[in-house]
Design a protein around this motif. Sequence first.
Motif, PDB file in Angstrom:
ATOM      1  N   GLU A 263       0.756  -1.053   0.176  1.00  0.00           N
ATOM      2  CA  GLU A 263       0.062   0.009  -0.203  1.00  0.00           C
ATOM      3  C   GLU A 263       1.016   1.329   0.013  1.00  0.00           C
ATOM      4  O   GLU A 263       0.471   2.199  -0.718  1.00  0.00           O
ATOM      5  CB  GLU A 263      -0.884   0.235   1.233  1.00  0.00           C
ATOM      6  CG  GLU A 263      -1.884   1.247   1.140  1.00  0.00           C
ATOM      7  CD  GLU A 263      -2.871   1.199   2.554  1.00  0.00           C
ATOM      8  OE1 GLU A 263      -3.309   2.225   2.613  1.00  0.00           O
ATOM      9  OE2 GLU A 263      -2.534   0.226   3.279  1.00  0.00           O
ATOM     10  N   ARG A 264       1.909   1.282   0.787  1.00  0.00           N
ATOM     11  CA  ARG A 264       2.777   2.439   0.959  1.00  0.00           C
ATOM     12  C   ARG A 264       3.414   2.778  -0.352  1.00  0.00           C
ATOM     13  O   ARG A 264       3.375   4.066  -1.130  1.00  0.00           O
ATOM     14  CB  ARG A 264       3.891   2.238   1.854  1.00  0.00           C
ATOM     15  CG  ARG A 264       3.400   2.357   3.337  1.00  0.00           C
ATOM     16  CD  ARG A 264       4.417   2.036   4.444  1.00  0.00           C
ATOM     17  NE  ARG A 264       3.747   2.057   5.599  1.00  0.00           N
ATOM     18  CZ  ARG A 264       4.694   1.648   6.818  1.00  0.00           C
ATOM     19  NH1 ARG A 264       6.004   1.067   6.736  1.00  0.00           N
ATOM     20  NH2 ARG A 264       4.316   1.662   7.871  1.00  0.00           N
TER      21      ARG A 264
ATOM     22  N   LYS B  37       0.711   4.098  -2.799  1.00  0.00           N
ATOM     23  CA  LYS B  37       0.550   5.691  -2.417  1.00  0.00           C
ATOM     24  C   LYS B  37       1.660   6.495  -3.081  1.00  0.00           C
ATOM     25  O   LYS B  37       1.289   7.313  -3.560  1.00  0.00           O
ATOM     26  CB  LYS B  37       0.496   5.794  -1.031  1.00  0.00           C
ATOM     27  CG  LYS B  37      -0.782   5.053  -0.439  1.00  0.00           C
ATOM     28  CD  LYS B  37      -0.875   5.473   0.984  1.00  0.00           C
ATOM     29  CE  LYS B  37      -2.142   5.149   1.908  1.00  0.00           C
ATOM     30  NZ  LYS B  37      -2.245   5.328   3.157  1.00  0.00           N
ATOM     31  N   GLU B  38       2.866   5.958  -2.851  1.00  0.00           N
ATOM     32  CA  GLU B  38       4.048   6.829  -3.495  1.00  0.00           C
ATOM     33  C   GLU B  38       4.033   6.997  -4.865  1.00  0.00           C
ATOM     34  O   GLU B  38       4.350   7.942  -5.426  1.00  0.00           O
ATOM     35  CB  GLU B  38       5.183   6.125  -2.922  1.00  0.00           C
ATOM     36  CG  GLU B  38       5.741   6.185  -1.494  1.00  0.00           C
ATOM     37  CD  GLU B  38       7.124   5.173  -1.181  1.00  0.00           C
ATOM     38  OE1 GLU B  38       7.494   4.745  -2.196  1.00  0.00           O
ATOM     39  OE2 GLU B  38       7.328   5.423   0.035  1.00  0.00           O
ATOM     40  N   ARG B  39       3.503   5.682  -5.570  1.00  0.00           N
ATOM     41  CA  ARG B  39       3.357   6.042  -7.213  1.00  0.00           C
ATOM     42  C   ARG B  39       2.234   6.965  -7.585  1.00  0.00           C
ATOM     43  O   ARG B  39       2.306   7.833  -8.206  1.00  0.00           O
ATOM     44  CB  ARG B  39       3.087   4.457  -7.449  1.00  0.00           C
ATOM     45  CG  ARG B  39       3.056   4.698  -9.031  1.00  0.00           C
ATOM     46  CD  ARG B  39       2.443   2.855  -9.715  1.00  0.00           C
ATOM     47  NE  ARG B  39       2.288   3.111 -11.115  1.00  0.00           N
ATOM     48  CZ  ARG B  39       1.907   2.041 -11.608  1.00  0.00           C
ATOM     49  NH1 ARG B  39       1.838   1.110 -11.080  1.00  0.00           N
ATOM     50  NH2 ARG B  39       1.983   2.122 -13.100  1.00  0.00           N
ATOM     51  N   ASN B  40       1.177   6.836  -6.721  1.00  0.00           N
ATOM     52  CA  ASN B  40       0.133   7.639  -6.754  1.00  0.00           C
ATOM     53  C   ASN B  40       0.301   9.163  -6.765  1.00  0.00           C
ATOM     54  O   ASN B  40      -0.031  10.044  -7.537  1.00  0.00           O
ATOM     55  CB  ASN B  40      -1.075   7.300  -6.103  1.00  0.00           C
ATOM     56  CG  ASN B  40      -2.413   8.155  -6.383  1.00  0.00           C
ATOM     57  OD1 ASN B  40      -2.894   8.134  -7.346  1.00  0.00           O
ATOM     58  ND2 ASN B  40      -2.892   8.725  -5.362  1.00  0.00           N
ATOM     59  N   GLU B  41       1.001   9.409  -5.607  1.00  0.00           N
ATOM     60  CA  GLU B  41       1.623  10.751  -5.453  1.00  0.00           C
ATOM     61  C   GLU B  41       2.648  11.204  -6.523  1.00  0.00           C
ATOM     62  O   GLU B  41       2.500  12.429  -6.969  1.00  0.00           O
ATOM     63  CB  GLU B  41       2.450  10.949  -4.216  1.00  0.00           C
ATOM     64  CG  GLU B  41       1.466  10.838  -2.895  1.00  0.00           C
ATOM     65  CD  GLU B  41       2.452  10.746  -1.833  1.00  0.00           C
ATOM     66  OE1 GLU B  41       3.606  10.646  -1.722  1.00  0.00           O
ATOM     67  OE2 GLU B  41       1.573  10.573  -0.539  1.00  0.00           O
TER      68      GLU B  41
ATOM     69  N   GLU C  67       0.233  12.176  -9.589  1.00  0.00           N
ATOM     70  CA  GLU C  67      -0.290  13.411  -9.247  1.00  0.00           C
ATOM     71  C   GLU C  67       0.434  14.642  -9.334  1.00  0.00           C
ATOM     72  O   GLU C  67       0.075  15.599 -10.055  1.00  0.00           O
ATOM     73  CB  GLU C  67      -0.962  13.613  -7.865  1.00  0.00           C
ATOM     74  CG  GLU C  67      -2.069  12.642  -7.469  1.00  0.00           C
ATOM     75  CD  GLU C  67      -2.742  12.602  -6.117  1.00  0.00           C
ATOM     76  OE1 GLU C  67      -2.148  13.303  -5.251  1.00  0.00           O
ATOM     77  OE2 GLU C  67      -3.707  11.884  -5.899  1.00  0.00           O
TER      78      GLU C  67
END
Length: 837
Positions: free
Chosen positions: A589-590, A593-597, A600
Amino acid sequence: MPGVFPLGTEKSGTGDTEDSTRKRRRGLAVSTLLATVAWPAAALAQQVEAALVHPFSMTTGEVIQLSLFLGITGAAMLSAILLIRERTRTAAENVELRGRVAELDSAVQRSDALLNLRDQRILVWFGDTRKPELVGTLAEAPEDRATFLAFGRWLTPRSAAQIERAIADLREQRQAFDLVIETTKGSLLEIQGRSAANNVAVKFISLAQARREHAELRLEYQQLRRDHDNLLGLLHSIPTPVWLRGPEGRLSWVNKAYADAVEAPDALAATSEGLELFGTGAREQIARDHLSSPIFAGGLSTVIGGDRRVFAVTDYAGREGSAGFAHDISDAEAARTEHQRTLRGHAETLDRLNTAVAIFDASQDLRFYNRAFQKLWELDAGFLDSNPDNTLLLDRLRSEGKLAEQPEWRRWKENLLSAYRSVEPLEDIWHLPDGQTLRVVGNPQADGGVTWVFENLTEKISLESRYNTAVRVQGVTLDNLAEGVAVFGSDGRVRLSNPAFASLWGLPEDLVQAGTHISAIRAACQSLTRFNPWSDLAAAATGFDEERRDGRGQVELNNGNILSYAVVHLPNGQLMTTFFDVTDSVNVERMLKERNEALERTDRLKNDFIQHVSYELRSPLTNIIGFAELLGQETAGPLNQRQRDYVEHIASSSSELETIVDDIIDLATVDAGMMELSVSEVPIERIVHSAAEVVTERMREHGIALEIDLRNAPATFHADENRVRQILINLLNNAANFAPDNSVVKLVCERDAAGLAFSVHDDGPGIPPDVLDGIFRRFEPRANGGRRRGAGLGLSIVKSFVGLHHGSVEFQTDKGCGTTVICRFPMAPEGIRAAAE
């Protein structure tokens, strides 16, 4: 004296005229004059005699005296003659006046006699006098004047009010009347009110037997008339159609409800036009039934207001016609049908239950039983369908050995049947000879019956034993779970735990045994994690909060493991905690999230780049468009045909590029949350035709016709006119790009439940499902059979601008059926946000 009027006669001579009075006064004056000249008559006679004897011996004075005497004597004679004639005429007048006075006295006596007749009484108001004269006698009325004028004391209230209104109208408006009133003793009186000049008279007459009967009939007629009017008023006010028919069968009268049912303007129009409520077949059915009975009662249906309604019709046929009414029972029929459907539904539901149910009425007769009841007692359906009473049913079950023998059967049965006289449910446990155990509940009903429920507890008892076995199995299962479980009692001590709980926390097994307090576990876990959740868990286990809330959380141990825990409150104040190792999933999950940030940040960078480039492109693009226009106007010199084509191509390409740049800037403004709508009242017809003019030339190149339908559209709605126009242009451009040559693009505007809807339809190839999912993504041009590829911003602009209006965009598409884009707007949007979120 003859010729002199007596004093009494003079006063009573009401016919004495003013001329007679003057003549009498003149006669008195003449008599007085004669009396004044009578005294020297003897002396003058002597002088006259002397003059005759000695005619020449008279002196001048004597001659004068003689002349005077002769003049006075002549005047006296003349006066005497006049007086005699006057007395004669006056005597004749007196005789005439005495006769007239006698006639008037006789008339007055006759009037008094008539006025004072028995069985009548008269009230007379002279002029404007408030107090009337009262004459005559009336046996039915009080003699006392004050009591007589107080009509409410001796007349019925209705008659008293009626006569007082009539007298008031007579005195104020000179309105004559004839009434029949009733006294409190039941007597009838005829009242006549008349006015003459300034006088008003009201006569109360006692009626003779014949007139009394006539008055009673008249009174009865008045009452019937009032009742008739009240009855007609009532019939007009009720919502039930009512009608009357003449001997020939035609309508002679209907009420307002009938007129409304046949959609007539009023009742008179319904009768004059012969508008029938029911059809010919229904009327013929009524006529056929009347041949055997004067009363028809049945249900008929007809159509009213476009809906078929059912009426309960009652029609009575007499010798001179018929009358009927129709009561609308459509709702009652629907309710009865619904009630029967509900009963059937309840019966079907009860019939599917495994619990035996039997319903007995107030007479203790069986009215309903389900299949479980028949199966439980193994009774034949014929016996149960015969509606046996409760006593007979119990006796049969006993005789067939299906009930356990009771020491006192009669008393046991009476105690059981006391449920019919009880207000509380009766409950008992029956142990049947075949080994079954039943829980019997007798529930009294409001109608006096009882519903008997027979719950078979045999399986339940068996389940309890199996449950105990299952608990032991579950204990073994918990011991082999990978998830750590620990249950704490309300005192904070361990009730049970599994080995996984001690393993996940690295605790010794003797520490998590039953009876260990949660505070000991909290102290042991204190050094295992930076943020210890056991303080909150201990508070939840031992707290007294009325609202016990379950919870979830995560805790990271010092060794790098991550545990997900859940807190579940159990009955009896117990608390269950579960722990699961989620180290691997949290790490994944971490990473996500880093990939999603990162994505963005890339998207923001892209938008910033697009915005910067769009604004940097506007300046040179404006110059290119301006110079292209100057070249096209040949201000710098004439151009050949090829040069003109080049200039036109530069101008059209620059316009398309300017549109793309404007769209990019609009989207960037929307994304930045800075776009504001200028909401006003927008004329729909004007904005639709304005958008159509922009794309007309492009459609004409490919033979595409634009069909606009505004028949169901309102005149105006509230929105930003420029943005709505831009939405329609993009929709029409998109439809023109995908519509086949020589086809029709339809633009429809109409009201719907959400407000206003614009829909654009083309007969193109449709949108595949994989493309439809990303239809609003920017910079993703989709050819899909279109004539040219664009920047992929048109539909993104549409969705953003419609969203700013709190509207929605919907696609209806299928392969081979074309595509319809529907944009829905509210008629008067409230709380328009400044920019799309």
